[in-house]
Design an enzyme around this catalytic site. Sequence first.
Site, PDB file in Angstrom:
ATOM      1  N   GLY A 127     -21.789   8.186  11.382  1.00  0.00           N
ATOM      2  CA  GLY A 127     -22.951   7.335  11.672  1.00  0.00           C
ATOM      3  C   GLY A 127     -23.372   6.538  10.452  1.00  0.00           C
ATOM      4  O   GLY A 127     -24.335   6.888   9.767  1.00  0.00           O
ATOM      5  N   TYR A 128     -22.645   5.485  10.161  1.00  0.00           N
ATOM      6  CA  TYR A 128     -22.940   4.651   8.992  1.00  0.00           C
ATOM      7  C   TYR A 128     -23.500   3.291   9.429  1.00  0.00           C
ATOM      8  O   TYR A 128     -24.654   2.978   9.209  1.00  0.00           O
ATOM      9  CB  TYR A 128     -21.671   4.429   8.153  1.00  0.00           C
ATOM     10  CG  TYR A 128     -21.417   5.491   7.106  1.00  0.00           C
ATOM     11  CD1 TYR A 128     -21.881   6.785   7.265  1.00  0.00           C
ATOM     12  CD2 TYR A 128     -20.693   5.184   5.953  1.00  0.00           C
ATOM     13  CE1 TYR A 128     -21.631   7.751   6.298  1.00  0.00           C
ATOM     14  CE2 TYR A 128     -20.451   6.152   4.987  1.00  0.00           C
ATOM     15  CZ  TYR A 128     -20.914   7.428   5.161  1.00  0.00           C
ATOM     16  OH  TYR A 128     -20.668   8.372   4.205  1.00  0.00           O
ATOM     17  N   GLU A 244     -10.699   9.364  -0.505  1.00  0.00           N
ATOM     18  CA  GLU A 244      -9.329   9.507  -0.042  1.00  0.00           C
ATOM     19  C   GLU A 244      -8.547   8.230  -0.313  1.00  0.00           C
ATOM     20  O   GLU A 244      -8.569   7.300   0.469  1.00  0.00           O
ATOM     21  CB  GLU A 244      -9.323   9.860   1.454  1.00  0.00           C
ATOM     22  CG  GLU A 244      -7.976  10.264   1.999  1.00  0.00           C
ATOM     23  CD  GLU A 244      -7.315  11.426   1.247  1.00  0.00           C
ATOM     24  OE1 GLU A 244      -6.183  11.241   0.807  1.00  0.00           O
ATOM     25  OE2 GLU A 244      -7.947  12.495   1.101  1.00  0.00           O
ATOM     26  N   ASN A 384     -12.382  -6.878   3.776  1.00  0.00           N
ATOM     27  CA  ASN A 384     -11.516  -7.297   2.670  1.00  0.00           C
ATOM     28  C   ASN A 384     -12.248  -8.219   1.697  1.00  0.00           C
ATOM     29  O   ASN A 384     -11.881  -8.297   0.524  1.00  0.00           O
ATOM     30  CB  ASN A 384     -10.234  -7.924   3.221  1.00  0.00           C
ATOM     31  CG  ASN A 384      -9.301  -6.860   3.796  1.00  0.00           C
ATOM     32  OD1 ASN A 384      -9.703  -5.715   3.967  1.00  0.00           O
ATOM     33  ND2 ASN A 384      -8.073  -7.235   4.074  1.00  0.00           N
ATOM     34  N   GLU A 385     -13.286  -8.878   2.183  1.00  0.00           N
ATOM     35  CA  GLU A 385     -14.104  -9.695   1.274  1.00  0.00           C
ATOM     36  C   GLU A 385     -14.947  -8.788   0.357  1.00  0.00           C
ATOM     37  O   GLU A 385     -15.078  -9.056  -0.836  1.00  0.00           O
ATOM     38  CB  GLU A 385     -15.022 -10.637   2.065  1.00  0.00           C
ATOM     39  CG  GLU A 385     -14.281 -11.792   2.729  1.00  0.00           C
ATOM     40  CD  GLU A 385     -13.376 -11.350   3.880  1.00  0.00           C
ATOM     41  OE1 GLU A 385     -13.698 -10.352   4.557  1.00  0.00           O
ATOM     42  OE2 GLU A 385     -12.338 -11.999   4.096  1.00  0.00           O
TER      43      GLU A 385
END
Lengths: 398, 357
Positions: A127-128, A244, A384-385
């Site tokens: 839950g982010y 990770e 990716n930005e």
Amino acid sequence: MNLEYTPEEEAFREEVRTFLKEKLPARLSSKVREGKHLTKADMEEWHAILNEKGWLAPHWPEKYGGTDWSVMQKFIFETETAMAHAPRIVPFGLSMLAPVLIKYGTEEQCRHYLPRILDGTDWWCQGYSEPGAGSDLASLKTSAVREGDHYIVNGQKTWTTLGQHADWIFCLVRTDSSGKKQEGISFLLIDMKSPGIEVRPIKLLDGDAEVNEVFFTDVKVPVENLVGEENKGWTYAKYLLTYERTNIAGIGASMAALEQLKHVARTTKKNGTLLIDDPLFAQRLARLEIDLENMKTTNLRVLDAAGKGGAPVAESSMLKIRGTEIRQEIGALMRRAAGRYAQPFVAESLEEGYNGTPIGPEWTGPVSSQYFNNRKLSIFGGSNEVQREIITKAILEL
Amino acid sequence: MDFAIGEDRQMLADTMSRFLAKNFDWEKRLKVIETEHGFDRAMWSELAELGVLGALFSEDVGGFGGSAFDIGVVFAEVGRAIATGPFLETLMAGHLLAAAGESEVLESVIGGERIVTLAHAPAHDAESGEDRDVTASGSGDDWTLDGAKGVVGYLGAADLIVVTSGDKAFLVEAGGTGVSVSDYRMVDGGSGGELHLSGASAKLLSGVDAGTIAAAEAAGVVALSWEGVAVMDQLRDQTLEYMRTRKQFGVPIGKFQALQHRMATLALEIEQARSSSINAAAFFDKPERDRFVAAAKYTLGKVGNLAAEEAIQIHGGIGMTWELPLSHYAKRMVILGHLLGDEDEHLSRYIELLRAA
């Protein structure tokens, strides 16, 4: 310098291959290879097989059931399982929550939750993200207000992957709005069966619903479900995001997908010419393979540095960017290879046991769906930005 | 798996780095590239004394290195200083001399007493508009060469010229009858020349065949890819420093996201290029050599151009000036892409290998 595996690593790779040959059910690897949807039961089945072998949690300390593998062993394991078309291990409990509990949780929390992750009792989701907090995660608004020995949680989480299967959710919640936005966030474990929680599926562009919205209305959460200290959740979240590194580039998945693409290029004709003999297609394929070969070595270099105690921040972001770009390009070339057969969309054909006559070459069935689904790769886990921001911050030191 | 460069190689790199910092600083380079042959002959002998040339060859032919990683380490230092001199020519011609058992000649080359170059690519023939190459006639010890070779590195400074003709190679004395040289400076420093041979007597390098020449080219690509990555590192670091210090609109230009993202992409690509150079060296003695060599030269061309062009663009006007070292690094970077086949040529080779696999 030497890129070869040591005899010990070579022996380990053989051990993994033997295990996969003996224990990975053909039914599951076929589904993965053919791009079919995996059910909850499929994922649980593979989870249980790995747990029985003791290989489910390579990155956990041994005392909690981990393997104490080196970074190279983890890389070998991840690459070999992907090349064998094993189902992806659902990472939320094992790779995302567990490291945070082990580093910041209490002994009691570890002893309670970790075994339940291993034996499959609890399926966790993350839950982010919120509707107003994506790349700017720290601006999240879901609130937790302390009342006696409970927090009362109100708000909404979104993009909750596989939340429809989850028993528990680990959440970033706002416990203080007075100071800097990063300083009022806490890390809370919430039972999905709590009254006041509602899960709604989000149908994505590929027609599937792997992500959800999760709504919280006056949800009571016992205070002992707080991880670490109140208002320190941002530190734990960042730790989780950088923990990770071994698999961030998804090398194994790309290697497996590239093998399939090369097979398709060698056997599929377009206007009478094999794709591998089409100069433009061959050029894209060759560039892709070179990029992947380079990335493999870049990944090994980062692992080597991490294994020697380094913290390769910029390099991890590079792996994320290029790793996802490569996977997306493989998907794009598969779609291109399908030609006009990229169009038919038979959702049922992606389920196990579908008996219909395939339309066009059999491998074309899932390629458009996968291509569209793969758009997520450059968006999630820090777009990716955002990764480029991280790289510049690290190397520019401005 | 081990990414450490090794103690001996690190020592050689440190020695070479210190030497070049002291004897080939920026002012010195500006002067040297204006000289007739574009490099410092006396410094060449000193580099030879330090063992720099010996590191390129194995012990059985009079060197003390010769592995792909030994070559890489030397050329990385060449790139870091953008040193001028017949490094690549020595490596490749020396490889052919070694294969032919020309130990005496090679010894004088490794010792820095004689300069050797490799005349490999054909010359442009103005009359026909076509390439013109060298043909050999003769047998045994008696051979003569006719024809031309184009853009031969450091030709005017060479005492000896190794000339290829098809899958053979010959040794020619510079200044001999029928050997004429027209030389010139190169755009990135250093010098080159056109070689014209007319009944020039030559010694056949017996033992050299197509495979030996291919191996010499592969060694050349390994060298260039390590040199190239070192040049890229310089371009990136100098550009980062400029982004920290150059102010426009009241802030360092590194604050602008448009530049930040370009720099992040460049930094990523440079790491990929570094990996490709490591791959080329690691697979040098393995069956997959040609595949990884082609991949490395393709990557070098692609990333090298990006690095050179982005570095100049981010610097703006100052990046266009002769006085800024960066512009010279950019020139060297771009020209490295042209040596031993450009990125298109190597991508084509890679595709051929992909089809054959």
